[in-house]
Design a protein around this motif. Sequence first.
Motif, PDB file in Angstrom:
ATOM      1  N   THR A 196      47.891  31.750  41.573  1.00  0.00           N
ATOM      2  CA  THR A 196      47.970  32.786  42.026  1.00  0.00           C
ATOM      3  C   THR A 196      46.719  33.050  43.026  1.00  0.00           C
ATOM      4  O   THR A 196      46.652  33.494  44.134  1.00  0.00           O
ATOM      5  CB  THR A 196      47.738  33.880  40.948  1.00  0.00           C
ATOM      6  OG1 THR A 196      48.769  33.752  40.104  1.00  0.00           O
ATOM      7  CG2 THR A 196      47.593  35.432  41.400  1.00  0.00           C
ATOM      8  N   ALA A 197      45.513  32.538  42.742  1.00  0.00           N
ATOM      9  CA  ALA A 197      44.349  32.506  43.696  1.00  0.00           C
ATOM     10  C   ALA A 197      44.262  31.779  44.916  1.00  0.00           C
ATOM     11  O   ALA A 197      44.049  32.245  46.041  1.00  0.00           O
ATOM     12  CB  ALA A 197      43.187  31.852  42.895  1.00  0.00           C
ATOM     13  N   PRO A 252      49.686  47.427  54.285  1.00  0.00           N
ATOM     14  CA  PRO A 252      49.554  48.043  55.590  1.00  0.00           C
ATOM     15  C   PRO A 252      48.278  47.597  56.271  1.00  0.00           C
ATOM     16  O   PRO A 252      47.267  47.639  55.456  1.00  0.00           O
ATOM     17  CB  PRO A 252      49.699  49.525  55.323  1.00  0.00           C
ATOM     18  CG  PRO A 252      50.357  49.592  53.885  1.00  0.00           C
ATOM     19  CD  PRO A 252      50.161  48.313  53.245  1.00  0.00           C
ATOM     20  N   PRO A 253      48.372  47.575  57.616  1.00  0.00           N
ATOM     21  CA  PRO A 253      46.977  47.190  58.392  1.00  0.00           C
ATOM     22  C   PRO A 253      45.910  48.488  58.033  1.00  0.00           C
ATOM     23  O   PRO A 253      44.717  48.046  58.198  1.00  0.00           O
ATOM     24  CB  PRO A 253      47.303  47.288  59.836  1.00  0.00           C
ATOM     25  CG  PRO A 253      48.951  47.024  59.905  1.00  0.00           C
ATOM     26  CD  PRO A 253      49.694  47.359  58.523  1.00  0.00           C
ATOM     27  N   ASP A 254      46.538  49.595  58.219  1.00  0.00           N
ATOM     28  CA  ASP A 254      45.368  50.721  57.741  1.00  0.00           C
ATOM     29  C   ASP A 254      44.659  50.585  56.694  1.00  0.00           C
ATOM     30  O   ASP A 254      43.495  50.795  56.479  1.00  0.00           O
ATOM     31  CB  ASP A 254      45.947  51.981  57.999  1.00  0.00           C
ATOM     32  CG  ASP A 254      47.161  52.241  57.201  1.00  0.00           C
ATOM     33  OD1 ASP A 254      47.778  51.416  56.666  1.00  0.00           O
ATOM     34  OD2 ASP A 254      47.438  53.460  57.033  1.00  0.00           O
ATOM     35  N   LEU A 255      45.357  50.249  55.446  1.00  0.00           N
ATOM     36  CA  LEU A 255      44.845  49.943  54.139  1.00  0.00           C
ATOM     37  C   LEU A 255      43.948  48.662  54.138  1.00  0.00           C
ATOM     38  O   LEU A 255      42.722  48.712  53.552  1.00  0.00           O
ATOM     39  CB  LEU A 255      45.705  49.724  53.224  1.00  0.00           C
ATOM     40  CG  LEU A 255      45.427  49.533  51.747  1.00  0.00           C
ATOM     41  CD1 LEU A 255      44.506  50.663  51.292  1.00  0.00           C
ATOM     42  CD2 LEU A 255      46.498  49.579  50.721  1.00  0.00           C
ATOM     43  N   PRO A 272      36.964  46.620  51.706  1.00  0.00           N
ATOM     44  CA  PRO A 272      35.971  45.507  52.308  1.00  0.00           C
ATOM     45  C   PRO A 272      36.472  44.146  52.547  1.00  0.00           C
ATOM     46  O   PRO A 272      37.415  43.641  51.908  1.00  0.00           O
ATOM     47  CB  PRO A 272      34.998  45.460  51.117  1.00  0.00           C
ATOM     48  CG  PRO A 272      35.470  46.500  50.113  1.00  0.00           C
ATOM     49  CD  PRO A 272      36.860  46.897  50.433  1.00  0.00           C
ATOM     50  N   GLN A 273      35.732  43.297  53.447  1.00  0.00           N
ATOM     51  CA  GLN A 273      36.136  41.906  53.712  1.00  0.00           C
ATOM     52  C   GLN A 273      36.164  41.110  52.459  1.00  0.00           C
ATOM     53  O   GLN A 273      35.099  41.122  51.653  1.00  0.00           O
ATOM     54  CB  GLN A 273      35.253  41.374  54.599  1.00  0.00           C
ATOM     55  CG  GLN A 273      35.784  40.093  55.088  1.00  0.00           C
ATOM     56  CD  GLN A 273      34.817  39.548  56.418  1.00  0.00           C
ATOM     57  OE1 GLN A 273      33.847  40.416  56.834  1.00  0.00           O
ATOM     58  NE2 GLN A 273      35.180  38.604  57.064  1.00  0.00           N
ATOM     59  N   GLY A 274      36.824  40.329  52.200  1.00  0.00           N
ATOM     60  CA  GLY A 274      37.060  39.455  50.967  1.00  0.00           C
ATOM     61  C   GLY A 274      37.443  39.986  49.708  1.00  0.00           C
ATOM     62  O   GLY A 274      37.456  39.506  48.443  1.00  0.00           O
ATOM     63  N   THR A 275      38.268  41.193  49.942  1.00  0.00           N
ATOM     64  CA  THR A 275      38.958  41.852  48.612  1.00  0.00           C
ATOM     65  C   THR A 275      39.724  41.220  47.729  1.00  0.00           C
ATOM     66  O   THR A 275      39.887  41.012  46.633  1.00  0.00           O
ATOM     67  CB  THR A 275      39.527  43.213  48.900  1.00  0.00           C
ATOM     68  OG1 THR A 275      38.346  44.070  49.605  1.00  0.00           O
ATOM     69  CG2 THR A 275      39.961  43.989  47.883  1.00  0.00           C
ATOM     70  N   ALA A 276      40.752  40.434  48.674  1.00  0.00           N
ATOM     71  CA  ALA A 276      41.936  39.431  47.911  1.00  0.00           C
ATOM     72  C   ALA A 276      41.094  38.529  47.174  1.00  0.00           C
ATOM     73  O   ALA A 276      41.638  38.077  45.947  1.00  0.00           O
ATOM     74  CB  ALA A 276      42.517  38.971  49.218  1.00  0.00           C
ATOM     75  N   THR A 293      39.472  36.212  41.699  1.00  0.00           N
ATOM     76  CA  THR A 293      38.586  35.748  40.859  1.00  0.00           C
ATOM     77  C   THR A 293      38.397  36.457  39.622  1.00  0.00           C
ATOM     78  O   THR A 293      38.302  36.087  38.565  1.00  0.00           O
ATOM     79  CB  THR A 293      37.325  35.620  41.631  1.00  0.00           C
ATOM     80  OG1 THR A 293      37.354  34.849  42.800  1.00  0.00           O
ATOM     81  CG2 THR A 293      36.006  34.983  40.991  1.00  0.00           C
ATOM     82  N   ALA A 294      38.330  37.765  39.771  1.00  0.00           N
ATOM     83  CA  ALA A 294      38.319  38.734  38.654  1.00  0.00           C
ATOM     84  C   ALA A 294      39.327  38.721  37.544  1.00  0.00           C
ATOM     85  O   ALA A 294      39.216  38.706  36.500  1.00  0.00           O
ATOM     86  CB  ALA A 294      38.292  40.258  39.268  1.00  0.00           C
ATOM     87  N   ALA A 295      40.593  38.558  38.077  1.00  0.00           N
ATOM     88  CA  ALA A 295      41.720  38.240  37.449  1.00  0.00           C
ATOM     89  C   ALA A 295      41.640  36.778  36.571  1.00  0.00           C
ATOM     90  O   ALA A 295      41.940  36.977  35.197  1.00  0.00           O
ATOM     91  CB  ALA A 295      42.936  38.103  38.051  1.00  0.00           C
ATOM     92  N   PHE A 296      41.045  35.921  37.056  1.00  0.00           N
ATOM     93  CA  PHE A 296      40.867  34.778  36.570  1.00  0.00           C
ATOM     94  C   PHE A 296      39.876  34.793  35.320  1.00  0.00           C
ATOM     95  O   PHE A 296      39.989  34.140  34.191  1.00  0.00           O
ATOM     96  CB  PHE A 296      40.450  33.456  37.355  1.00  0.00           C
ATOM     97  CG  PHE A 296      40.126  32.163  37.162  1.00  0.00           C
ATOM     98  CD1 PHE A 296      41.419  31.405  36.638  1.00  0.00           C
ATOM     99  CD2 PHE A 296      38.906  31.649  36.819  1.00  0.00           C
ATOM    100  CE1 PHE A 296      41.135  30.180  35.749  1.00  0.00           C
ATOM    101  CE2 PHE A 296      38.744  30.429  36.298  1.00  0.00           C
ATOM    102  CZ  PHE A 296      39.936  29.562  35.854  1.00  0.00           C
ATOM    103  N   VAL A 297      38.791  35.328  35.763  1.00  0.00           N
ATOM    104  CA  VAL A 297      37.560  35.661  34.687  1.00  0.00           C
ATOM    105  C   VAL A 297      38.343  36.686  33.625  1.00  0.00           C
ATOM    106  O   VAL A 297      37.837  35.998  32.360  1.00  0.00           O
ATOM    107  CB  VAL A 297      36.468  35.968  35.349  1.00  0.00           C
ATOM    108  CG1 VAL A 297      35.649  36.609  34.410  1.00  0.00           C
ATOM    109  CG2 VAL A 297      35.834  35.332  36.475  1.00  0.00           C
ATOM    110  N   LEU A 298      38.832  37.426  33.668  1.00  0.00           N
ATOM    111  CA  LEU A 298      39.324  38.300  32.623  1.00  0.00           C
ATOM    112  C   LEU A 298      40.488  37.499  31.808  1.00  0.00           C
ATOM    113  O   LEU A 298      40.600  37.820  30.640  1.00  0.00           O
ATOM    114  CB  LEU A 298      40.000  39.544  33.305  1.00  0.00           C
ATOM    115  CG  LEU A 298      39.305  40.576  33.950  1.00  0.00           C
ATOM    116  CD1 LEU A 298      40.102  41.852  34.494  1.00  0.00           C
ATOM    117  CD2 LEU A 298      38.440  41.111  32.680  1.00  0.00           C
TER     118      LEU A 298
END
Length: 85
Positions: free
Chosen positions: A28-29, A42-45, A50-54, A59-64
Amino acid sequence: MKITLADNWRQLHKRGTVIAAGAFAAVTAFGPSLIDAWNAVPPDLKSALPQGTARYVSTAAFVLMIFVRYTAIRRDPKGGDDGPH
């Protein structure tokens, strides 16, 4: 209610569920599914995030996933303050 480490937590890394969860988290990561999902946003979203959101979300999903696997929720044997049983 109290959160504690799961029974035999030091041996959980050898269980198939933990190994599979780690493999799925890595796919997934770092896999193409994340890229496809990001391209569907969508491009506007994308510009509002912030940059690096994905990367942070994966990473948060893996830690959880690790946190949930290595902990257990148990009821207080004394009855505690969490209401009637």
